[in-house]
Design a protein around this motif. Structure first.
Motif, PDB file in Angstrom:
ATOM      1  N   THR A   1     -12.836  12.200  -1.057  1.00  0.00           N
ATOM      2  CA  THR A   1     -12.395  11.026  -0.307  1.00  0.00           C
ATOM      3  C   THR A   1     -13.519   9.990  -0.211  1.00  0.00           C
ATOM      4  O   THR A   1     -13.273   8.794  -0.298  1.00  0.00           O
ATOM      5  N   ARG A   2     -14.773  10.458  -0.082  1.00  0.00           N
ATOM      6  CA  ARG A   2     -15.873   9.493  -0.006  1.00  0.00           C
ATOM      7  C   ARG A   2     -16.071   8.793  -1.352  1.00  0.00           C
ATOM      8  O   ARG A   2     -16.263   7.583  -1.413  1.00  0.00           O
ATOM      9  N   LEU A   3     -15.988   9.583  -2.434  1.00  0.00           N
ATOM     10  CA  LEU A   3     -16.130   8.992  -3.773  1.00  0.00           C
ATOM     11  C   LEU A   3     -15.068   7.917  -4.002  1.00  0.00           C
ATOM     12  O   LEU A   3     -15.356   6.838  -4.530  1.00  0.00           O
ATOM     13  N   ILE A   4     -13.829   8.218  -3.591  1.00  0.00           N
ATOM     14  CA  ILE A   4     -12.761   7.230  -3.757  1.00  0.00           C
ATOM     15  C   ILE A   4     -13.028   6.023  -2.864  1.00  0.00           C
ATOM     16  O   ILE A   4     -12.889   4.879  -3.293  1.00  0.00           O
ATOM     17  N   GLY A   5     -13.455   6.296  -1.625  1.00  0.00           N
ATOM     18  CA  GLY A   5     -13.726   5.213  -0.680  1.00  0.00           C
ATOM     19  C   GLY A   5     -14.750   4.224  -1.211  1.00  0.00           C
ATOM     20  O   GLY A   5     -14.587   3.005  -1.080  1.00  0.00           O
ATOM     21  N   GLN A   6     -15.797   4.747  -1.892  1.00  0.00           N
ATOM     22  CA  GLN A   6     -16.837   3.864  -2.439  1.00  0.00           C
ATOM     23  C   GLN A   6     -16.298   2.942  -3.519  1.00  0.00           C
ATOM     24  O   GLN A   6     -16.858   1.878  -3.769  1.00  0.00           O
ATOM     25  N   ARG A   7     -15.226   3.384  -4.195  1.00  0.00           N
ATOM     26  CA  ARG A   7     -14.697   2.610  -5.314  1.00  0.00           C
ATOM     27  C   ARG A   7     -13.528   1.720  -4.907  1.00  0.00           C
ATOM     28  O   ARG A   7     -12.941   1.044  -5.745  1.00  0.00           O
ATOM     29  N   LEU A   8     -13.173   1.762  -3.624  1.00  0.00           N
ATOM     30  CA  LEU A   8     -11.948   1.098  -3.199  1.00  0.00           C
ATOM     31  C   LEU A   8     -12.060  -0.427  -3.204  1.00  0.00           C
ATOM     32  O   LEU A   8     -11.104  -1.123  -3.539  1.00  0.00           O
ATOM     33  N   GLU A   9     -13.252  -0.959  -2.864  1.00  0.00           N
ATOM     34  CA  GLU A   9     -13.357  -2.421  -2.765  1.00  0.00           C
ATOM     35  C   GLU A   9     -13.023  -3.120  -4.082  1.00  0.00           C
ATOM     36  O   GLU A   9     -12.158  -3.996  -4.109  1.00  0.00           O
ATOM     37  N   PRO A  10     -13.666  -2.715  -5.209  1.00  0.00           N
ATOM     38  CA  PRO A  10     -13.308  -3.390  -6.467  1.00  0.00           C
ATOM     39  C   PRO A  10     -11.831  -3.245  -6.811  1.00  0.00           C
ATOM     40  O   PRO A  10     -11.199  -4.200  -7.253  1.00  0.00           O
ATOM     41  N   THR A  11     -11.286  -2.042  -6.603  1.00  0.00           N
ATOM     42  CA  THR A  11      -9.896  -1.821  -6.980  1.00  0.00           C
ATOM     43  C   THR A  11      -8.946  -2.657  -6.132  1.00  0.00           C
ATOM     44  O   THR A  11      -8.006  -3.269  -6.648  1.00  0.00           O
ATOM     45  N   LEU A  12      -9.205  -2.726  -4.817  1.00  0.00           N
ATOM     46  CA  LEU A  12      -8.347  -3.550  -3.964  1.00  0.00           C
ATOM     47  C   LEU A  12      -8.522  -5.029  -4.277  1.00  0.00           C
ATOM     48  O   LEU A  12      -7.561  -5.799  -4.257  1.00  0.00           O
TER      49      LEU A  12
END
Lengths: 279, 313
Positions: free
Chosen positions: B88-99
Motif C-alpha cells: 500500500t505504501r509503494l502504491i501510495g508513493q506512485r499515486l500522485e503522477p497517476t492521478l
C-alpha cells in the motif's frame, strides 16, 4: 437441418472490406516468404547500427544493427500468428462456455459471475499477471491474451444462443432426446457463426495490439522473437536519434489493425440488416 | 432509491470476490511457481522451500486466500518481496503522477467526446460526421504508444513546445506540471475519446430524431438548449454506461502511457514488479484497479435515476 443460411439480398460488401483484405493478404504473403526474401532478423551487426532507410537495406537497421526489413517481416509472422491463435482460442472457449450457459441453468449463474469478475480486471493487467507466472511462450501469450477477451465474446454468443434456444428445431431435437453435445454442435452453435465471425475479427485485431503492447513493455516476446511492439520497445531510447526505428513498426502495426477492423466493421454491417443502409 | 443503492452495493461484493479470487488463482495456481521464478535456475531445494515459506505458498490454498483477502479488506496488501515495504505504501508513493494523469484525461475525454459526438450527430452524413467517424475508427486501431511517439515527434522534437518525457510534481509549480502532462494526457485519452465519441454519436442521432426535438425546433428554442436538454439529456444513459465500461481501457492504458513518457506512476510500478518477480505488488495493483472499476460502474448504475426520470428503483 439447422444451418443458418446467410441470405444475400442487400448491397455487396463495401470497398473497405476488400481494401482490408488486400492489405492483409499482401502482408500474409510477405510473412510466409520471409525466409526467402529477408535476411536473418537476429543477426547483429554493431558496425551497421541505426542506418537510415534506403542505402543497403530498405528500412535501415536498429540500435543493434539488425535489419529492420527482416524484423518487420518476421514480426508480421508473430503478429498474424498470435492474432489467428487468440481468435480461434477465444472463439472455441467462448462458444463452449456460451453453450454450457444456455443448456445448464446452474452453470449459467456461475459462469456469468466469474466472467463479471474477469471483466473488472483491465485486459493488459490481467495478461501481465498471467504471463508473470507462466513465463513467455507462444501458447502462454495466446492464453494470457485470450482469457481477458472471454467475458465480452461469451456474453455476445450467449445472447444469440438464448434466442436460438426458443426456435422450433431446438425444441424438436429436445423432445426427440438429442444428446447434449450433439444438441450444442448441430442445433445451437451453427446459429452463432455470423456474429462469431465478426467478433473473432475484432478479437484478432485486439490480440495483435495487446501482443504489441506486452512486447513493447518487455513482458511479451523476447528479442530473439521479432515482434513489432518489441522492436518499438527495444529502440525507444533511440527515438530522437533515429525516429524511423519507431515509426516503421508503428506503421506496420497500425495498418494491420486498421485493416482487420475495417473488415470486421464491413462484415458486421453486411450481416446485420438493422445496420445495413444506415449512415 | 437508498434501498436500491444498498442492494447494488451488495451486488458489487460478489464481483469483487470473484475478481480477487481470479487474481489469486492466476498468481498461485497456474502452472509456474513464483518461488521458482524468484529463486532462479541455480537455487537449491532448501532455498526454494525457504522462499515458499516466506511467500506463504507452502500452506493450503484456501488458507492463503482467506488470509490475503482478510488483510486486503483492512487495507493491508502485504509486503513487496523485493523491497520489503508494504504494497500500500509503494502504491501510495506512485499515486500522485497517476492521478495527475487520470483526472485531466477523464475531464478532457468526456468534454471532447461529447462535443465531437454531438457535432457528428447533428449533421449526420456530413463531412464533419465522416471526419469524426474516421477519427473514432482510427482511435481504436492505433496503439497507444504509437500515438504517444507521434505526438512527441510533432510537439516535442519538431515544434519544441513540450518536454519529451518525464513527470514534474505539482510542487514544482502548476505550469511546469501541466506542460509535462499535455502529451501523456492526449495519448491516454485517444482510445477513450474514440469509444465515447462513437456511442455519443449513435445515441444522439437517435435522441435528435424524436418528436420532442422537432417540437422544440418548431417553437424556435435555441440550438444550445435543444442539444443539451432534448439531446444529451435523453442520450445520456448509454453514454454513461459505455464510459464506465471503457474505464478498463484507461486503467490498462496507464501502463503504456507511463512507460512511453517515463512517468513514475502506478503503471510503471507494475512493469517494474514483473521484472523483479514481485508478486504481492502485481496482485495489489490488479486488485486496486478492479476495485476502482467496480466502484465507478456502481456509481454509473446509480446515476441512471438522475439521468432518466423514467428509471425508478
Amino acid at each position: 437441418m439447422s444451418a443458418v443460411q446467410i441470405r444475400r439480398t442487400g448491397p455487396q460488401l463495401p470497398l473497405s472490406f476488400w481494401l482490408g483484405l488486400s492489405v492483409l493478404s499482401v502482408l500474409a504473403v510477405l510473412a510466409v516468404l520471409a525466409p526467402w526474401i529477408a535476411d536473418n532478423p537476429n543477426r547483429l551487426a554493431p558496425a551497421q547500427r541505426l542506418q537510415p532507410p534506403g542505402a543497403g537495406s530498405l528500412f535501415g537497421t536498429d540500435a543493434f544493427g539488425r535489419d529492420l526489413f527482416a524484423r518487420m517481416l518476421y514480426g508480421a509472422r508473430t503478429s498474424l500468428r498470435i492474432g489467428l491463435i487468440v481468435g480461434g482460442l477465444t472463439l472455441v472457449m467462448a462458444a463452449a462456455l456460451a453453450a454450457l450457459c444456455v443448456m445448464v441453468r446452474a452453470a449459467d449463474a456461475v459462469v456469468m459471475r466469474v466472467l463479471d469478475g474477469l471483466m473488472a480486471i483491465p485486459n493488459i493487467l490481467l495478461a501481465i499477471a498471467i504471463i508473470s507466472v507462466t513465463g513467455v511462450s507462444l501458447w502462454t501469450m495466446a492464453l494470457a491474451i485470450a482469457i481477458p477477451e472471454l467475458p465480452a465474446t461469451t456474453r455476445l454468443l450467449r445472447g444469440v444462443l438464448l434466442s436460438t434456444r426458443m426456435r422450433g428445431w431446438v425444441e424438436a431435437a429436445r423432445v426427440s432426446g438429442c444428446p447434449p453435445l450433439r444438441m450444442a454442435w448441430r442445433h445451437l452453435l451453427p446459429s452463432v457463426w455470423p456474429v462469431a465471425l465478426v467478433q473473432t475479427a475484432f478479437v484478432c485485431s485486439s490480440a495483435i495490439l495487446i501482443e504489441a503492447i506486452l512486447s513493447f513493455l518487455g513482458v511479451g516476446n523476447p528479442p530473439n522473437v521479432p515482434s513489432w511492439g518489441g522492436v518499438i520497445g527495444e529502440n525507444r531510447a533511440q527515438f530522437q536519434l533515429a525516429p524511423w526505428v519507431i515509426l516503421i513498426p508503428s506503421a506496420f502495426l497500425t495498418v494491420t489493425v486498421i485493416s482487420i477492423n475495417l473488415m470486421g466493421d464491413a462484415l458486421r454491417d453486411w450481416l446485420d440488416p438493422r445496420e445495413r443502409g444506415g449512415t | 432509491m437508498i434501498r436500491y443503492a444498498l442492494w447494488r452495493l451488495l451486488m458489487a461484493i460478489p464481483v469483487m470476490l470473484v475478481a480477487s479470487s481470479v487474481i489469486f488463482v492466476i498468481l498461485r495456481v497456474l502452472p509456474g511457481d513464483p518461488a521458482l521464478m524468484i529463486a532462479g535456475e541455480r537455487a537449491t531445494e532448501d532455498e526454494i522451500a525457504a522462499i515458499r515459506e516466506s511467500l506463504g505458498t507452502d500452506r493450503p490454498l484456501a488458507v492463503q486466500y482467506a488470509e490475503w483477502l482478510g488483510a486486503a479488506l483492512v487495507g493491508d496488501l502485504g509486503q513487496s518481496t523485493f523491497s520489503g515495504q508494504p504494497v500500500t505504501r509503494l502504491i501510495g508513493q506512485r499515486l500522485e503522477p497517476t492521478l495527475s494523469l487520470a483526472l485531466p484525461t477523464l475531464a478532457l475525454s468526456v468534454l471532447v467526446s461529447l462535443a465531437l459526438g454531438t457535432l457528428a450527430a447533428r449533421r449526420a452524413g456530413s463531412l464533419a460526421d465522416k471526419v469524426v467517424t474516421a477519427f473514432s475508427v482510427l482511435g481504436f486501431s492505433v496503439p497507444p504508444f504509437v500515438v504517444g511517439y507521434a505526438l512527441v515527434a510533432i510537439f516535442s522534437l519538431w515544434l519544441g513546445w513540450t518536454p519529451v518525457q518525464g513527470y514534474r510534481p505539482l510542487s514544482d509549480g502548476i505550469a511546469v506540471w501541466a506542460t509535462a502532462l499535455v502529451l501523456p494526457v492526449l495519448t491516454l485519452s485517444t482510445g477513450y475519446v474514440a469509444l465515447i465519441t462513437r456511442v455519443t454519436r449513435a445515441s444522439m442521432v437517435e435522441a435528435l430524431s424524436e418528436d420532442h426535438v422537432r417540437t422544440a425546433r418548431a417553437k424556435n428554442l435555441g440550438e444550445g438548449a435543444i442539444l443539451a436538454r432534448h439531446g444529451l439529456r435523453v442520450a445520456a444513459v448509454p453514454i454513461v454506461t459505455v464510459a464506465g465500461i471503457g474505464l478498463a481501457l484507461l486503467l490498462g492504458g496507464f501502463v503504456v502511457t507511463e512507460t512511453v513518457f517515463n512517468i513514475p506512476g502506478v503503471g510503471r510500478l507494475v512493469v517494474e514488479a514483473i521484472a523483479r518477480r514481485d508478486y504481492p505488488v502485481i496482485q495489489g495493483v490488479v486488485l486496486l484497479s478492479a476495485g476502482v472499476y467496480v466502484t465507478v460502474n456502481l456509481l454509473v448504475d446509480l446515476s441512471y435515476t438522475f439521468l432518466d426520470p423514467r428509471i425508478r428503483y
